[in-house]
Design a protein around this motif. Sequence first.
Motif, short mmCIF file in Angstrom:
data_model
loop_
_atom_site.label_atom_id
_atom_site.label_comp_id
_atom_site.label_asym_id
_atom_site.label_seq_id
_atom_site.Cartn_x
_atom_site.Cartn_y
_atom_site.Cartn_z
N ALA A 194 -9.49 -2.19 7.92
CA ALA A 194 -8.78 -1.11 7.22
C ALA A 194 -7.84 -0.36 8.15
O ALA A 194 -6.74 0.03 7.76
CB ALA A 194 -9.79 -0.16 6.58
N TYR A 197 -4.72 -2.42 8.67
CA TYR A 197 -3.83 -2.31 7.51
C TYR A 197 -3.11 -0.97 7.50
O TYR A 197 -1.91 -0.90 7.17
CB TYR A 197 -4.63 -2.50 6.23
N SER A 198 -3.82 0.10 7.86
CA SER A 198 -3.24 1.44 7.79
C SER A 198 -1.99 1.57 8.65
O SER A 198 -1.06 2.30 8.29
CB SER A 198 -4.27 2.48 8.23
N ALA A 203 1.60 -1.44 4.81
CA ALA A 203 1.03 -0.17 4.35
C ALA A 203 2.09 0.92 4.32
O ALA A 203 2.10 1.77 3.41
CB ALA A 203 -0.12 0.23 5.27
N ARG A 215 -4.32 6.22 4.54
CA ARG A 215 -4.11 4.87 4.02
C ARG A 215 -5.40 4.05 4.08
O ARG A 215 -5.63 3.19 3.24
CB ARG A 215 -3.01 4.17 4.81
N SER A 219 -7.15 2.02 1.02
CA SER A 219 -7.53 0.61 1.11
C SER A 219 -8.99 0.40 0.74
O SER A 219 -9.33 -0.56 0.05
CB SER A 219 -7.26 0.10 2.53
N ARG A 223 -10.35 -1.88 -2.32
CA ARG A 223 -11.24 -3.01 -2.06
C ARG A 223 -12.38 -3.05 -3.06
O ARG A 223 -12.93 -4.12 -3.34
CB ARG A 223 -11.80 -2.93 -0.64
N GLU A 230 -6.74 -7.02 -2.03
CA GLU A 230 -6.59 -6.14 -0.86
C GLU A 230 -6.80 -6.89 0.44
O GLU A 230 -6.11 -6.62 1.44
CB GLU A 230 -7.59 -4.99 -0.97
#
Length: 276
Positions: A194, A197-198, A203, A215, A219, A223, A230
């Motif tokens: 996570a 991804y942030s 993102a 963010r 996420s 999820r 995701e």
Amino acid sequence: EELRAAIMQAFECTLQPSLHREWRRRLKEFAEDDAFDTYRRNLHSKLLTPPLRLHPRFADGAGTGSCPVAAVLGIDPAYRTGVKMALVEACTGEVLATSVAYVHKTLACGDPQHAGAVASAAAAAASAELRKMLFAGLDKAHEAQGDSPTTLGVACAVGNGQASRETEAWLRREILAAGLGGRVGYCVVDEGGASIYSASMLAREELPGLDVSMRGAVSIARRLLDPLAEYVKLEPKSLGVGLYQYDVGQDRLATELQAAVSDCVSAVGVELNTAS
């Protein structure tokens, strides 16, 4: 005698080391094959986690597979930086509201092992922030579905990282204290990757108005709604597919995991309305 000595020397200096290297190479290949099989199975299991609409508690009784939850509250636990919360709409994943609650107290050294309860004023503020987010989600549920007895209202997704257990206990106490046990549920969600991804470009494009820390909470909430949609946003090995995954050949690992992702997406299909 000299011939025998020459043969022994050739065996000990040349043939035996070569055999050792060959068998070590073969054993390593066998071990890596088993490791890649394990990584593929782990990734396959993670990607095909059932979405919220298929959960037996959250699905409706008509067997249509629709989800009576109108909003999902993603909770990203932490000690020092506070518990990040993001409320998203259950059908589209659109962000409705975000907030931070400072639930856990750490000493100056920042050691989570010495975490304790926050002061009463801070605890009241954290409780107020959580209830504000929950009631915002329930208002969304009331607008979307009315007062149907089958409507749960809000589902909370708690990340399984640092401070997860403490945050889960706090959330459970607050839900019961607010008398929302019949309208609010929660579960623990894998938050692996996570943070990656942030900070990613994707993102920033999807959530341009949100801080990086928020963010991650978004996420986590998504999820729970649709894990596959995701997870595919991340490089597969960022999801933590098994122990010692960085000790094997990275090129082959990337190829094997990408093939597993393709198999899962092909098995599930693509949602044309969202292109995911």
